[in-house]
Motif scaffolding. Structure first.
Motif, PDB file in Angstrom:
ATOM      1  N   ALA A   1       0.829  -1.205   0.000  1.00 23.13           N
ATOM      2  CA  ALA A   1       0.000   0.000   0.000  1.00 23.13           C
ATOM      3  C   ALA A   1       0.869   1.262   0.000  1.00 23.13           C
ATOM      4  O   ALA A   1       0.577   2.228  -0.702  1.00 23.13           O
ATOM      5  CB  ALA A   1      -0.932  -0.005   1.214  1.00 23.13           C
TER       6      ALA A   1
ATOM      7  N   ASN B   1       0.987   4.135  -2.830  1.00 23.04           N
ATOM      8  CA  ASN B   1       0.578   5.498  -2.474  1.00 23.04           C
ATOM      9  C   ASN B   1       1.732   6.496  -2.456  1.00 23.04           C
ATOM     10  O   ASN B   1       1.534   7.670  -2.750  1.00 23.04           O
ATOM     11  CB  ASN B   1      -0.121   5.489  -1.111  1.00 23.04           C
TER      12      ASN B   1
ATOM     13  N   ILE C   1      -4.928   3.317   5.938  1.00 21.74           N
ATOM     14  CA  ILE C   1      -4.777   2.861   4.557  1.00 21.74           C
ATOM     15  C   ILE C   1      -6.073   3.104   3.789  1.00 21.74           C
ATOM     16  O   ILE C   1      -6.060   3.597   2.659  1.00 21.74           O
ATOM     17  CB  ILE C   1      -4.368   1.368   4.510  1.00 21.74           C
TER      18      ILE C   1
ATOM     19  N   ASN D   1      -6.989   0.696  -1.871  1.00 21.47           N
ATOM     20  CA  ASN D   1      -6.746   0.993  -0.460  1.00 21.47           C
ATOM     21  C   ASN D   1      -7.776   0.320   0.443  1.00 21.47           C
ATOM     22  O   ASN D   1      -7.440  -0.171   1.524  1.00 21.47           O
ATOM     23  CB  ASN D   1      -6.701   2.502  -0.223  1.00 21.47           C
TER      24      ASN D   1
END
Length: 198
Positions: free
Chosen positions: A29, A33, A90, A180
């Motif tokens: 993640a 990101n 997240i 996410n």
């Protein structure tokens, strides 16, 4: 440590660290990101933090649980609460352009400290010490810890690169939002064995 035992330990360690778990899901993640470069401190926190935990488990930190059984329950509660908090972060991560300005990945110290509330990390550390440092002597504990440094570097790099590569596909804000949410859901799912052991 014999070559055969070292090979078995390396195989065991690689399999345990590279399979999906809280660390790897968070790295993927973070790679998606924030990109690889910004995730490096998070990677290093795991790569060095988990082997440190293994070392301390090997030299006797588990005796705390024997002396104060309530400490195990408190650790479990803290672990669940922190993982739920990270899953929420997240799930609500900003799109990459906003994330660059507003958000930030876990730091070295945050990810190293996370190992102490990571249920999978506890399970791996206890198993590794029990199987490969049976005498709990310093040399064998150091071997187990050193092997985990090497295999953790492979695992953290792999999962971050996977996340970074997904970043191209996730440029669409809706796709990133779904990603996410899925990562947050999977992170919460890692709590199932902790909350409802077989």
């Amino acid at each position: 440590m014999t070559f055969d035992l070292l090979t078995a330990l390396a195989t065991f360690a690689l399999v345990t660290v590279i399979t999906p778990g809280p660390n790897n899901l968070m790295l993927m993640a973070s790679g998606a990101n924030f990109g690889f470069r910004r995730t490096v401190p998070h990677m290093l926190g795991i790569t060095l933090g988990f082997p440190c935990m293994v070392f301390f488990v090997g030299i006797g930190v588990m005796q705390v649980f024997d002396l104060w059984p309530i400490s195990y329950t408190l650790l479990k509660i803290l672990s669940v609460a922190y993982l739920l908090y990270l899953a929420w972060k997240i799930a609500n991560a900003a799109p990459p352009k906003q994330a660059n300005a507003e958000g930030r990945p876990l730091s070295f110290l945050q990810s190293a400290a996370f190992q102490w509330v990571n249920p999978k990390a506890w399970s791996m550390a206890l198993s590794a010490i029990t199987l490969y440092a049976t005498g709990r002597n310093l040399e064998s504990v150091l071997w187990v810890s050193a092997v985990y440094v090497a295999v953790s570097l492979i695992s953290t790099t792999s999962w971050t690169v996977i996340g970074q590569e997904l970043r191209r596909f996730l440029k669409n804000p809706e796709r990133l939002r779904i990603f996410n949410l899925v990562m947050a859901g999977l992170l919460v799912a890692t709590l199932i064995p902790v909350l409802w052991p077989a």
